[in-house]
Design a protein around this motif. Structure first.
Motif, PDB file in Angstrom:
ATOM      1  N   ALA A 202       0.081  -0.644   2.017  1.00 14.40           N
ATOM      2  CA  ALA A 202      -0.969  -0.562   1.000  1.00 14.40           C
ATOM      3  C   ALA A 202      -1.007   0.830   0.380  1.00 14.40           C
ATOM      4  O   ALA A 202      -1.107   0.969  -0.847  1.00 14.40           O
ATOM      5  CB  ALA A 202      -2.323  -0.910   1.621  1.00 14.40           C
ATOM      6  N   ALA A 203      -0.908   1.846   1.222  1.00 16.09           N
ATOM      7  CA  ALA A 203      -0.949   3.223   0.716  1.00 16.09           C
ATOM      8  C   ALA A 203       0.228   3.508  -0.209  1.00 16.09           C
ATOM      9  O   ALA A 203       0.072   4.154  -1.253  1.00 16.09           O
ATOM     10  CB  ALA A 203      -0.949   4.205   1.888  1.00 16.09           C
ATOM     11  N   ALA A 204       1.414   3.012   0.162  1.00 11.72           N
ATOM     12  CA  ALA A 204       2.607   3.243  -0.662  1.00 11.72           C
ATOM     13  C   ALA A 204       2.482   2.547  -2.020  1.00 11.72           C
ATOM     14  O   ALA A 204       2.858   3.109  -3.058  1.00 11.72           O
ATOM     15  CB  ALA A 204       3.849   2.753   0.078  1.00 11.72           C
ATOM     16  N   LEU A 205       1.944   1.336  -2.032  1.00 11.47           N
ATOM     17  CA  LEU A 205       1.793   0.608  -3.291  1.00 11.47           C
ATOM     18  C   LEU A 205       0.714   1.236  -4.170  1.00 11.47           C
ATOM     19  O   LEU A 205       0.875   1.329  -5.393  1.00 11.47           O
ATOM     20  CB  LEU A 205       1.473  -0.859  -3.006  1.00 11.47           C
ATOM     21  CG  LEU A 205       2.595  -1.680  -2.362  1.00 11.47           C
ATOM     22  CD1 LEU A 205       2.124  -3.094  -2.061  1.00 11.47           C
ATOM     23  CD2 LEU A 205       3.842  -1.708  -3.247  1.00 11.47           C
ATOM     24  N   VAL A 206      -0.373   1.646  -3.545  1.00 10.33           N
ATOM     25  CA  VAL A 206      -1.434   2.317  -4.303  1.00 10.33           C
ATOM     26  C   VAL A 206      -0.909   3.598  -4.938  1.00 10.33           C
ATOM     27  O   VAL A 206      -1.184   3.905  -6.097  1.00 10.33           O
ATOM     28  CB  VAL A 206      -2.651   2.607  -3.401  1.00 10.33           C
ATOM     29  CG1 VAL A 206      -3.615   3.575  -4.090  1.00 10.33           C
ATOM     30  CG2 VAL A 206      -3.368   1.320  -3.035  1.00 10.33           C
ATOM     31  N   GLU A 207      -0.137   4.349  -4.162  1.00 10.43           N
ATOM     32  CA  GLU A 207       0.422   5.604  -4.679  1.00 10.43           C
ATOM     33  C   GLU A 207       1.343   5.353  -5.869  1.00 10.43           C
ATOM     34  O   GLU A 207       1.404   6.158  -6.804  1.00 10.43           O
ATOM     35  CB  GLU A 207       1.198   6.321  -3.568  1.00 10.43           C
ATOM     36  CG  GLU A 207       1.729   7.692  -3.984  1.00 10.43           C
ATOM     37  CD  GLU A 207       2.461   8.394  -2.854  1.00 10.43           C
ATOM     38  OE1 GLU A 207       2.820   9.575  -3.033  1.00 10.43           O
ATOM     39  OE2 GLU A 207       2.668   7.767  -1.797  1.00 10.43           O
ATOM     40  N   LYS A 208       2.032   4.210  -5.885  1.00  8.82           N
ATOM     41  CA  LYS A 208       2.903   3.866  -7.008  1.00  8.82           C
ATOM     42  C   LYS A 208       2.115   3.400  -8.227  1.00  8.82           C
ATOM     43  O   LYS A 208       2.672   3.281  -9.322  1.00  8.82           O
ATOM     44  CB  LYS A 208       3.874   2.763  -6.585  1.00  8.82           C
ATOM     45  CG  LYS A 208       4.960   3.194  -5.612  1.00  8.82           C
ATOM     46  CD  LYS A 208       6.030   4.014  -6.310  1.00  8.82           C
ATOM     47  CE  LYS A 208       7.200   4.292  -5.366  1.00  8.82           C
ATOM     48  NZ  LYS A 208       8.269   5.082  -6.034  1.00  8.82           N
ATOM     49  N   GLY A 209       0.827   3.107  -8.018  1.00 14.86           N
ATOM     50  CA  GLY A 209      -0.004   2.685  -9.141  1.00 14.86           C
ATOM     51  C   GLY A 209      -0.341   1.207  -9.168  1.00 14.86           C
ATOM     52  O   GLY A 209      -0.946   0.728 -10.124  1.00 14.86           O
ATOM     53  N   HIS A 210      -0.012   0.458  -8.110  1.00  9.21           N
ATOM     54  CA  HIS A 210      -0.296  -0.977  -8.087  1.00  9.21           C
ATOM     55  C   HIS A 210      -1.779  -1.222  -7.806  1.00  9.21           C
ATOM     56  O   HIS A 210      -2.367  -0.597  -6.920  1.00  9.21           O
ATOM     57  CB  HIS A 210       0.557  -1.659  -7.016  1.00  9.21           C
ATOM     58  CG  HIS A 210       2.017  -1.642  -7.324  1.00  9.21           C
ATOM     59  ND1 HIS A 210       2.612  -2.571  -8.141  1.00  9.21           N
ATOM     60  CD2 HIS A 210       2.999  -0.775  -6.947  1.00  9.21           C
ATOM     61  CE1 HIS A 210       3.910  -2.299  -8.244  1.00  9.21           C
ATOM     62  NE2 HIS A 210       4.165  -1.207  -7.525  1.00  9.21           N
ATOM     63  N   ARG A 211      -2.366  -2.161  -8.565  1.00  8.91           N
ATOM     64  CA  ARG A 211      -3.775  -2.509  -8.391  1.00  8.91           C
ATOM     65  C   ARG A 211      -3.989  -4.023  -8.298  1.00  8.91           C
ATOM     66  O   ARG A 211      -5.131  -4.480  -8.241  1.00  8.91           O
ATOM     67  CB  ARG A 211      -4.606  -1.934  -9.550  1.00  8.91           C
ATOM     68  CG  ARG A 211      -4.670  -0.411  -9.588  1.00  8.91           C
ATOM     69  CD  ARG A 211      -5.322   0.165  -8.331  1.00  8.91           C
ATOM     70  NE  ARG A 211      -5.427   1.617  -8.382  1.00  8.91           N
ATOM     71  CZ  ARG A 211      -4.486   2.453  -7.961  1.00  8.91           C
ATOM     72  NH1 ARG A 211      -3.353   1.975  -7.439  1.00  8.91           N
ATOM     73  NH2 ARG A 211      -4.685   3.750  -8.035  1.00  8.91           N
ATOM     74  N   HIS A 212      -2.919  -4.781  -8.300  1.00  2.95           N
ATOM     75  CA  HIS A 212      -3.015  -6.233  -8.130  1.00  2.95           C
ATOM     76  C   HIS A 212      -1.821  -6.674  -7.285  1.00  2.95           C
ATOM     77  O   HIS A 212      -0.679  -6.648  -7.745  1.00  2.95           O
ATOM     78  CB  HIS A 212      -3.012  -6.945  -9.485  1.00  2.95           C
ATOM     79  CG  HIS A 212      -3.250  -8.423  -9.375  1.00  2.95           C
ATOM     80  ND1 HIS A 212      -3.213  -9.266 -10.474  1.00  2.95           N
ATOM     81  CD2 HIS A 212      -3.527  -9.224  -8.300  1.00  2.95           C
ATOM     82  CE1 HIS A 212      -3.465 -10.512 -10.082  1.00  2.95           C
ATOM     83  NE2 HIS A 212      -3.650 -10.508  -8.773  1.00  2.95           N
ATOM     84  N   VAL A 213      -2.095  -7.054  -6.029  1.00  2.00           N
ATOM     85  CA  VAL A 213      -1.030  -7.388  -5.085  1.00  2.00           C
ATOM     86  C   VAL A 213      -1.269  -8.786  -4.518  1.00  2.00           C
ATOM     87  O   VAL A 213      -2.405  -9.144  -4.170  1.00  2.00           O
ATOM     88  CB  VAL A 213      -0.969  -6.368  -3.928  1.00  2.00           C
ATOM     89  CG1 VAL A 213       0.106  -6.756  -2.918  1.00  2.00           C
ATOM     90  CG2 VAL A 213      -0.711  -4.967  -4.473  1.00  2.00           C
ATOM     91  N   LEU A 214      -0.220  -9.558  -4.430  1.00  6.69           N
ATOM     92  CA  LEU A 214      -0.265 -10.853  -3.758  1.00  6.69           C
ATOM     93  C   LEU A 214       0.291 -10.693  -2.353  1.00  6.69           C
ATOM     94  O   LEU A 214       1.397 -10.174  -2.182  1.00  6.69           O
ATOM     95  CB  LEU A 214       0.560 -11.889  -4.522  1.00  6.69           C
ATOM     96  CG  LEU A 214       0.800 -13.223  -3.792  1.00  6.69           C
ATOM     97  CD1 LEU A 214      -0.519 -13.962  -3.565  1.00  6.69           C
ATOM     98  CD2 LEU A 214       1.801 -14.091  -4.548  1.00  6.69           C
TER      99      LEU A 214
ATOM    100  N   PHE B  99      -3.844  -4.385   5.724  1.00  9.50           N
ATOM    101  CA  PHE B  99      -3.544  -4.171   4.309  1.00  9.50           C
ATOM    102  C   PHE B  99      -4.819  -4.155   3.484  1.00  9.50           C
ATOM    103  O   PHE B  99      -5.034  -3.245   2.665  1.00  9.50           O
ATOM    104  CB  PHE B  99      -2.612  -5.260   3.786  1.00  9.50           C
ATOM    105  CG  PHE B  99      -2.225  -5.069   2.345  1.00  9.50           C
ATOM    106  CD1 PHE B  99      -1.110  -4.309   2.011  1.00  9.50           C
ATOM    107  CD2 PHE B  99      -2.984  -5.613   1.323  1.00  9.50           C
ATOM    108  CE1 PHE B  99      -0.759  -4.106   0.686  1.00  9.50           C
ATOM    109  CE2 PHE B  99      -2.649  -5.420  -0.007  1.00  9.50           C
ATOM    110  CZ  PHE B  99      -1.534  -4.661  -0.323  1.00  9.50           C
ATOM    111  N   LYS B 100      -5.678  -5.138   3.672  1.00  7.47           N
ATOM    112  CA  LYS B 100      -6.889  -5.243   2.855  1.00  7.47           C
ATOM    113  C   LYS B 100      -7.801  -4.037   3.044  1.00  7.47           C
ATOM    114  O   LYS B 100      -8.338  -3.501   2.065  1.00  7.47           O
ATOM    115  CB  LYS B 100      -7.641  -6.533   3.189  1.00  7.47           C
ATOM    116  CG  LYS B 100      -6.939  -7.800   2.747  1.00  7.47           C
ATOM    117  CD  LYS B 100      -7.856  -9.015   2.839  1.00  7.47           C
ATOM    118  CE  LYS B 100      -8.285  -9.302   4.240  1.00  7.47           C
ATOM    119  NZ  LYS B 100      -9.119 -10.543   4.322  1.00  7.47           N
ATOM    120  N   ALA B 101      -7.982  -3.621   4.288  1.00  8.79           N
ATOM    121  CA  ALA B 101      -8.881  -2.492   4.564  1.00  8.79           C
ATOM    122  C   ALA B 101      -8.378  -1.211   3.919  1.00  8.79           C
ATOM    123  O   ALA B 101      -9.145  -0.465   3.296  1.00  8.79           O
ATOM    124  CB  ALA B 101      -9.030  -2.309   6.076  1.00  8.79           C
TER     125      ALA B 101
END
Length: 351
Positions: free
Chosen positions: A178-190, A208-210
């Motif tokens: 989750a941290a890696a995806l957020v850092e890349k700029g993702h805000r909508h994940v399935l 992941f959710k937390a």
């Protein structure tokens, strides 16, 4: 060395002790997993066992013990690289200690899992490594408790009052994804998975959710879980995208789901990571050689097996104390399938 070359017959425990420069009692403790032996002496004993080709005499041991020098291992399936590698590591560890590993598959069936553990009891195995179909409360673990069997629960388990448990730290690993995806700029994940009732699936999902909501309060996390197999998951994933849902990344909680997701992307003509990013829990050889290489959470198979066998042989040797829950850390490899979100799946390429 001349005496060693002239020897005939199988090496004895005294030969191992002499070669390692320790006492025969120390060798015996190491073979039975006693944890109080100095690490340096443990290494010396294993090196001597390997060099001399030492094997404990099972017939002599059976005369002294009610149980045989057999370790039972039950895993949900043999097809995955994770469980295949796990059995290999467990077998190596058992044989180093002069035991034989008998491995069986529950085929993701709790009824079969119970049948197998009953067979293990009939065979009077010295101990059991059980990777349950769902969690530590299943029928096989319950049978082990009721019959006072010696065992360790691994993989799809949390802490337990009766047995030591060893499982990858799934929650922390998913938080790292989750941290890696957020850092890349993702805000909508399935997030896709198989069987929410499995302890590890819950831990991966919750982790992941937390982390996602803490790091990015505007994060949207969609979830698709299939209870039975990849077939229903494939259909659910197809329907999800066909309705117009447009996450910028997919996180699969199991290896087969990663392949299902990638297949759906390619069917629709979507590219990773230009159109959508992909991360899978569990690494596999195909994920490393396909293009693009697939980002993965790598479970510590060697550490799980090693810790499980260490504590199992400690229990076999009579070590008391409360059950211990171990959570070896995973490694997160962000490969080519993950990038910053750009424009999402392109219009006209979603069918």
């Amino acid at each position: 060395m001349a005496v060693r070359a002239a020897r005939t017959g199988r090496p004895s425990i005294h030969d191992v002790a002499s070669h390692a420069g320790v006492s025969a009692a120390t060798v015996s403790k190491v073979m039975h997993g006693v944890t109080t032996v100095k690490p340096d002496n443990v290494r010396k004993v294993y090196a001597a066992v390997e060099t001399l080709g030492y094997r404990a005499d099972p017939l002599a041991s059976d005369l002294r013990r009610a149980k045989r020098r057999i370790i039972g291992a039950i895993v949900p399936e043999f097809e995955s690289e994770f469980f295949g590698s796990m059995i290999t590591e467990l077998e190596r560890s058992a044989e180093q200690r002069g035991y034989t590993l008998v491995a069986t598959s529950s085929r993701e069936s709790q009824d079969r899992e119970l049948e197998l553990i009953q067979r293990m009891q009939d065979w009077r195995v010295a101990g059991v490594i059980l990777a349950p179909v769902r969690d530590e409360h299943g029928p096989a673990a319950r049978f082990m408790r009721e019959n006072d069997m010696t065992g360790v629960l691994i993989d799809r388990v949390l802490a337990d009052d009766s047995f030591d448990t060893v499982s990858a730290d799934s929650a922390s690993a998913s938080a790292g994804v989750a941290a890696a995806l957020v850092e890349k700029g993702h805000r909508h994940v399935l997030v896709i998975g198989l069987g929410e009732q499995a302890a590890t699936v819950r831990a991966r999902l919750d982790g992941f959710k937390a982390a996602a909501i803490e790091l990015a309060p505007d994060m949207v996390t969609d979830i698709i879980l299939s209870e039975s197999d990849v077939g229903p998951l494939r259909g659910a994933l197809h329907d999800y995208f066909s309705k117009g849902s447009r996450p910028t990344a997919v996180y699969s909680l199991f290896a087969k789901g990663t392949l299902v997701a990638l297949s759906e992307f390619r069917r629709r003509g979507w590219r990773c990571p230009e159109d959508i990013s992909l991360v899978g829990f569990d690494d596999a050889e195909w994920m490393q050689v396909t293009w693009p290489t697939i980002a993965a959470v790598v479970q510590p198979v060697h550490s799980i097996a090693e810790q499980a066998m260490d504590v199992l042989f400690g229990r076999i040797a009579g070590y008391g104390g409360k059950p211990v829950a171990s959570l070896p850390k995973c490694q997160i490899l962000m490969r080519e399938s993950v990038g910053a979100p750009r424009h999402g799946p392109r219009a006209g390429e979603d069918s």
